[in-house]
Design an enzyme around this catalytic site. Structure first.
Site, PDB file in Angstrom:
ATOM      1  N   HIS A 337      -1.634  11.532   4.475  1.00  0.00           N
ATOM      2  CA  HIS A 337      -0.714  10.552   4.179  1.00  0.00           C
ATOM      3  C   HIS A 337       0.208   9.948   5.095  1.00  0.00           C
ATOM      4  O   HIS A 337       0.038  10.421   6.412  1.00  0.00           O
ATOM      5  CB  HIS A 337       0.291  11.148   3.256  1.00  0.00           C
ATOM      6  CG  HIS A 337       1.157  12.199   3.655  1.00  0.00           C
ATOM      7  ND1 HIS A 337       2.149  12.357   4.407  1.00  0.00           N
ATOM      8  CD2 HIS A 337       0.686  13.738   3.539  1.00  0.00           C
ATOM      9  CE1 HIS A 337       2.697  13.461   4.732  1.00  0.00           C
ATOM     10  NE2 HIS A 337       1.908  14.195   4.138  1.00  0.00           N
ATOM     11  N   CYS A 353      -0.356  19.214   4.783  1.00  0.00           N
ATOM     12  CA  CYS A 353      -1.276  18.061   4.789  1.00  0.00           C
ATOM     13  C   CYS A 353      -1.344  17.568   6.247  1.00  0.00           C
ATOM     14  O   CYS A 353      -0.965  18.013   7.156  1.00  0.00           O
ATOM     15  CB  CYS A 353      -0.572  17.102   3.833  1.00  0.00           C
ATOM     16  SG  CYS A 353      -0.425  17.565   2.132  1.00  0.00           S
TER      17      CYS A 353
END
Length: 428
Positions: A337, A353
């Site tokens: 992301h 992440c």
């Protein structure tokens, strides 16, 4: 400073005589800190104006004087030297002093899909990683050292100036903007969107620049009025090739994309997990892609921010916890992301992440589709972290996908994504 793009006559620069080879380990980065978790063709509308050839040979000045001169580059001189920079074997200056050759190097790497992260004219690990990626792309020895041969290979790919003029449009200054964005998730959840703070921040991301560097090049511009002419990085257009396989290299802190033939086609600096909250190991797959997603904060599943103990839905926007793009994996709560702080890529930790700049994440979203494998590679000699079993995820209904929120605020063209089935971002 725009005059520097079309100035005549030679310019003699006072450059640092302690400037050198680009090698791994030259930059010493501070200990990482843990933080919370443009696109289409954004080329400048103005025709690039190239100045006549100028000399960039360092002047014969002393070490201390050179250091002061480097700090005091007039803006016009910095722009001209960057556009006409040539390779030299001198080291790049340390610290927060933009170097003309580094500006050119960063832009050329960006154009060749070897992302250096934010363009700021400063030497750092992200530049070394981008050089190594370009070396792999062109079949050069991968050692992270910039030599005359590699510089020439970069220059052959594009003859356009690296800094050009751009005219701010009414759309650029129209907003919506949020001048003071609260850090508390509960307060963010009450906002209509997590927009840019101002046009300067938006334009910096559009042209892949550090915001402070954009302001440095345009010291007399307020970024509040349409019609103002500014200097921006002349970055490349989004890559069109498809990515068939992704490698998340934890040791190098880089995300690399390969085509179906196994050729490296794109590379991005990345923040990949942390020691306390590691990213996965092994091979996982892209499951869903969302542009301008809502962000689902779930403290019982992921992490606790401040005193927020209840689940929250944060509105979309480039300054949200996952930035403007979410590429979810088949391992629940994990994904690739964007970020609201592009200058901190590879300098902080994430909650497991893979964090990229907003523009790199947005480009990657157009290169992959569900099913593309993501191979998380641990540093050589390191044992794979053991991840705790996650509790069952309670399904949360996504917000309706409206015409206003289906596309990023900064994208003037229709999105061309392989999938846009879920605007939720449920991350670590």
């Amino acid at each position: 400073m725009i005059a520097a793009l079309a100035m005549s006559g030679g310019v003699q620069a006072a450059q640092d005589d302690d400037i050198g080879r680009l090698v791994v380990g030259q930059a010493q980065l501070a200990e990482p800190e843990t933080t919370g978790s443009v696109d289409g063709d954004q080329s400048p509308s103005a025709t690039p104006l190239a100045p006549p050839p100028i000399s960039v040979a360092p002047a014969p000045i002393g070490h201390s004087a050179a250091r002061e001169a480097s700090d005091a580059y007039p803006v016009d001189l910095l722009i001209s030297l960057a556009n006409e920079a040539v390779f030299t074997p001198d080291p790049y200056p340390k610290g927060r002093r933009s170097d003309p050759r580094m500006i050119k190097l960063q832009v050329l790497l960006d154009r060749n899909n070897a992302s250096p992260g934010v363009i700021d004219g400063l030497f750092g690990d992200n530049v070394v990683k981008a050089v190594m990626a370009f070396e792999e792309m062109v079949g050069h020895k991968v050692d992270g050292q910039l030599d005359a041969e590699l510089w020439a290979a970069l220059e052959k790919t594009s003859a356009e100036p690296v800094l050009v003029a751009y005219t701010i449009t009414p759309e650029d200054v129209a907003g919506p903007f949020i001048a003071e964005l609260p850090q508390d998730y509960a307060l963010q959840a009450e906002l209509p969107g997590l927009s840019y703070r101002d046009a300067a921040e938006m334009l910096a991301e559009r042209f892949h620049m550090d915001e402070a560097f954009l302001r440095r090049l345009n010291p007399e511009v307020s970024f509040t009025e349409a019609g103002a002419e500014i200097v921006v990085a002349n970055v490349g257009k989004p890559l069109k090739a498809k990515v068939a396989n992704i490698v998340a290299d934890k040791g190098r802190k880089q995300l690399r994309g390969y085509d179906a033939a196994g050729r490296l086609v794109v590379a991005y600096p990345a923040t990949i997990g942390s020691s306390d909250l590691p990213s996965p190991s092994g091979v996982h797959a892209v499951k869903a892609i969302a542009v301008n997603p809502d962000y689902w904060y779930r403290p019982k599943v992921n992490f606790v921010q401040g005193s927020n103990t209840k689940a929250l839905r944060l509105p979309p926007g480039p300054n949200g916890p996952v930035g403007a793009t979410w590429i979810g994996l088949d391992k629940p709560t994990y994904g690739l992301h964007g970020t609201p702080e592009p200058s901190k890529i590879d300098k902080t930790n994430s909650h497991g992440c893979v964090r990229l700049t907003n523009w790199d994440a947005r480009e990657l979203a157009g290169l992959v589709q569900p099913g593309v494998p993501v191979d998380f590679q641990d540093p050589e000699g390191a044992s794979a972290p053991v991840l705790a079993e996650q509790p069952p995820v309670q399904a949360l209904e996504p917000a309706p996908l409206s015409a206003e929120t289906a596309e990023p605020e900064y994208s003037p063209e229709p999105l061309r994504l392989p999938v846009l089935r879920d605007r939720r971002a449920e991350i670590r």
